[in-house]
Design an enzyme around this catalytic site. Structure first.
Site, PDB file in Angstrom:
ATOM      1  N   TYR A  80       0.845  -1.207   0.000  1.00 39.31           N
ATOM      2  CA  TYR A  80       0.000   0.000   0.000  1.00 39.31           C
ATOM      3  C   TYR A  80       0.875   1.250   0.000  1.00 39.31           C
ATOM      4  O   TYR A  80       0.972   1.940  -0.983  1.00 39.31           O
ATOM      5  CB  TYR A  80      -0.958  -0.013   1.189  1.00 39.31           C
TER       6      TYR A  80
ATOM      7  N   SER B 159      -6.455   0.906  -4.442  1.00 40.97           N
ATOM      8  CA  SER B 159      -6.551   2.344  -4.190  1.00 40.97           C
ATOM      9  C   SER B 159      -5.163   2.973  -4.332  1.00 40.97           C
ATOM     10  O   SER B 159      -4.590   2.933  -5.420  1.00 40.97           O
ATOM     11  CB  SER B 159      -7.152   2.585  -2.803  1.00 40.97           C
TER      12      SER B 159
ATOM     13  N   ASP C 295     -17.764   3.548  -7.759  1.00 38.26           N
ATOM     14  CA  ASP C 295     -16.624   3.999  -6.964  1.00 38.26           C
ATOM     15  C   ASP C 295     -16.543   5.520  -7.060  1.00 38.26           C
ATOM     16  O   ASP C 295     -16.099   6.069  -8.066  1.00 38.26           O
ATOM     17  CB  ASP C 295     -15.329   3.362  -7.457  1.00 38.26           C
TER      18      ASP C 295
ATOM     19  N   HIS D 106     -15.778   1.437  -3.903  1.00 35.97           N
ATOM     20  CA  HIS D 106     -14.348   1.367  -3.636  1.00 35.97           C
ATOM     21  C   HIS D 106     -13.965   0.112  -2.852  1.00 35.97           C
ATOM     22  O   HIS D 106     -12.793  -0.244  -2.798  1.00 35.97           O
ATOM     23  CB  HIS D 106     -13.908   2.626  -2.895  1.00 35.97           C
TER      24      HIS D 106
END
Length: 722
Positions: A489, A569, A652, A687
């Protein structure tokens, strides 16, 4: 990258008219894919004298017939490809079996009642229950599965009134960030007439007299473009029970500050103060205001207005407010501020910064409960209100713990503990004795002893030591032939810690290795670690991820033909960036709901709020950094890119699907090798939050099915018989 002239067109995409050195690409899997035509338009934008082509700008219009037809055509190609993977059905069957286990949240107590959520296994949404004693039979309070036929309406937030009479609850439809709040009478189980719309990123905080609650909302958007329009000017309101939303009282707003948000505001447990937290995008810094609720028409008072650090309200003892803060403490500390003498010189340090990173704090049993991270693993310490250590909570092992909620006088609390091989188990904790007892323990159809978990540190490009966790079957051979999924991430101060995942468990059962890297940009080592992966330092995050891949390959855990990367993301940005920078390191990539156009992300919904982490193309220096790594702008014509499945969803409104649409069209055009480039576009999904169980299983089955083919795996067909 040097910008040579004011008219230079950065032709970094094949689709943008660029050229690249011819490459010899490895042979594919023999499954040729014919992609839908993605037209190009003559769209060019100027950034500080540099012209950037954007030929797929038309895909930003999610409501156009052209975009709709493109989505349908792309999904048809993707589903046809996935449908030819024979292992996919066996993977789905095993996932369904594994997913079918009870899951619980930690109970909270309010007004003499306990509340918690439970999913019996394959329910699309978890169900909210209440009970007066822990030994009572739980009573169903709210079942989100009844709110829609397909499970796509999810519970997005709850708040119980102090007397335990009312439940304020938020719902989100199809994964959107837009929430609607309603109020339910807990005893009767029936909803009142209260109905609040256009809330987003907001909780609900009740007054002590149970008359109503504070919440934050935006002005009503245009219906047709509500999933893409930019969100500014959040406002804080008070809603009185039994009245229409039109009567709600505006408590605080800043018409001069369009980016300020107040969604984290709360009423202190004693009911005396409304604590208003003013945030600005995803910036870690915030401001604190308060309002004395004992005084009618009291004004909002600014307490911490310098925007110089993060301040998280813990509790108050009279006029003395306790905060966790990274002010002069990158790994955070606890301070006390007397609101009668609020000058920094009068602040009291209660718990100084330590070697570990302070994640959160609460006051229970008139003691501080401090949640720390040590090398991405949880430690919980209890001190008195002067910071003197009382004890460290004895956790069941190395993993992640969360919970410890309650009020200052509570002598009991609950926490969950999980690890890569431990499903989230709920414990009751006695604050007086320090004893933990199991309250709810799920049973999952697998043998944890069959798995091996280890933490490995590797050296990144600039010499920084970075940790990662490696999960595999016991007895893994270091021969370079292990199919490996590297996940990361690296942003927004978010920490990745050991947690149980049915999806990842199935992957390891398939013969795969799961690796989770704790990259810079996250919060594992405090604010300095976070800042080292932001703005002009963002390349550090990609270097860390590349460093993890290189270590795994150098140490024979895997090899380029067996390594896949994934992330969602901001993690989707990570995957897109390293895919473009070092495609030869990977055989497959899955960027999920990714931020992939770094020049225009701030022009949609709440994208402007990510500028503190990314920077903005409206700034000359930041533009130079962004354009160097923006996934959309760094694909090379004829490049040998790994097999890629981009995933997004039509609802999203956090990272609008245009990012994925444009990147998919560009990568399909740029691909010079035989590996497929697919895009999976989910419907009635957003999302990720609130996604129904059925959709989660389908998505994971597609992911592992895609990788089983891309990495030439031999064991996936066996998983159904595990």
């Amino acid at each position: 990258m040097q910008l040579r002239s004011a008219t230079l067109i950065l032709s970094l995409l094949a689709a943008f008219g660029g050229n690249a050195m011819a490459q010899t690409c490895p042979a594919g899997d023999g499954a040729a894919v014919t992609y839908p035509v993605s037209k190009k338009v003559d769209q060019q934008d100027s950034y500080f004298g540099t012209t950037i082509a954007d030929p797929y700008r038309w895909l930003e219009d999610a409501n156009s017939a052209e975009t709709h037809d493109w989505v349908v055509a792309q999904n048809k190609v993707t589903q046809a490809y996935l449908g030819t993977i024979p292992e996919r059905e066996a993977i789905k069957q095993r996932l369904t079996k594994l997913w079918n286990y009870e899951r619980f949240t930690t109970p909270t107590k309010q007004g003499g009642r306990y509340f918690y959520s439970r999913n019996d296994g394959l329910q699309n949404q978890a169900v909210l229950y209440t009970l007066k004693k822990l030994t009572d039979e739980p009573r169903l309070l709210l079942d989100p599965n009844t709110l829609s036929a397909d499970g796509t309406v999810a519970l997005a937030g709850t708040s119980i009134s102090p007397n335990g009479k009312y439940l304020a609850y938020a719902t989100a439809a199809s994964g959107s960030d837009w929430n609607e709040w309603k109020v339910r009478d807990i005893e009767s189980g029936k909803d009142l007439t209260d109905h609040i719309q256009w809330a987003k990123f907001s909780g609900a905080s009740w007054t002590k007299d149970n008359s109503g609650f504070f919440y934050s909302r935006y002005d009503a958007p245009k219906e047709a473009t509500k999933l893409a329009d930019i969100n500014y000017f959040q406002k804080l309101y008070f809603h009185k029970i039994g009245t229409p939303q039109s009567d709600d009282v505006l408590v605080f707003d800043r018409p001069d500050q369009k980016e300020w948000a107040f969604g984290g505001s709360k009423v202190s447990d004693d009911g005396n103060y409304l604590i208003i937290t003013a945030t600005q995008g995803t910036e870690r810094k915030n401001r604190i205001f308060y309002k004395d609720l004992r005084q009618k028409n009291a004004k909002v008072v600014g307490l911490l207005e310098e925007f110089d650090a993060s301040y998280s309200f813990i509790d108050n003892i009279g006029p003395v407010f306790y905060f966790a803060t990274d002010n002069k403490a990158p790994k955070s500390r606890v301070i006390a501020i007397d609101t009668r003498k609020p000058a920094p010189a009068d602040w009291k340090e209660v718990v100084p910064q330590s070697e570990e990173t302070l994640v959160s704090a609460n006051i229970l049993n008139n003691q501080l409960v401090l949640d720390y991270l040590k090398d991405a693993q949880t430690q919980v310490k209890i001190t008195d209100l002067n910071g003197k250590l009382v004890r460290e909570v004895a956790l069941p092992g190395i993993g992640s713990a969360g919970g410890f909620a309650g009020k200052r006088g509570d002598t009991e609390t609950f926490y969950s503990f999980t690890s890569f091989t431990t499903p989230a188990t709920i414990y009751r904790y006695d604050m007086k004795t320090g004893k933990s007892t199991i309250y709810r323990q799920p049973k999952v159809d697998f043998d944890p002893a069959a798995f091996d978990v280890r933490q490995q540190f590797f050296t990144s490009r600039d010499g920084t030591k970075v940790p990662m966790f490696i999960v595999s079957k016991k007895g893994m051979k270091l021969d370079g032939n292990n199919p490996t999924y590297l996940y990361g991430y690296g942003g927004f101060n978010i920490s990745l810690t050991p947690t149980f995942s049915v999806a990842n468990l199935a992957w390891v059962e398939m013969g795969g290795v799961y690796v989770m890297a704790n990259l810079r940009g996250g919060g594992e080592y405090g604010e300095a670690w976070h800042q080292a992966g932001t703005k002009l330092n963002k390349q550090n995050v990609f270097d860390d991820f590349i460093g993890a891949a290189e270590w795994l390959e150098a140490n024979k855990v895997t090899s380029p033909s067996k390594l896949a990367i994934g992330g969602g993301s901001n993690g989707g940005l990570l995957v897109g960036a390293v895919l473009a920078q070092r495609p030869e390191l990977f055989a497959a990539a899955i960027p999920q709901v990714g931020v992939l156009d770094m020049l225009r992300f701030h022009k949609f919904t709440v994208g402007w709020g990510w500028v503190p982490d990314y920077g903005s193309s409206d700034d000359a220096e930041q533009f130079k950094a962004l354009v160097k790594y923006s996934p959309l702008h760094n694909l090379k014509a004829g490049g040998c890119y790994p097999a890629t499945m981009i995933t997004t969803a039509d609802h999203d409104d956090r990272v609008v699907p245009a990012h994925s649409f444009k990147f998919a069209a560009a990568l399909q055009a740029a691909q010079g090798g035989p590996a497929p480039v697919l895009i999976r576009i989910d419907s009635k999904a957003g999302h990720g939050a609130g996604k129904p169980t059925t959709k989660q299983i389908e998505e994971v089955a597609d992911r592992w099915g895609f990788l089983s083919r891309s990495l030439h795996m031999t064991e996936p067909a066996k998983v159904a018989g595990q």
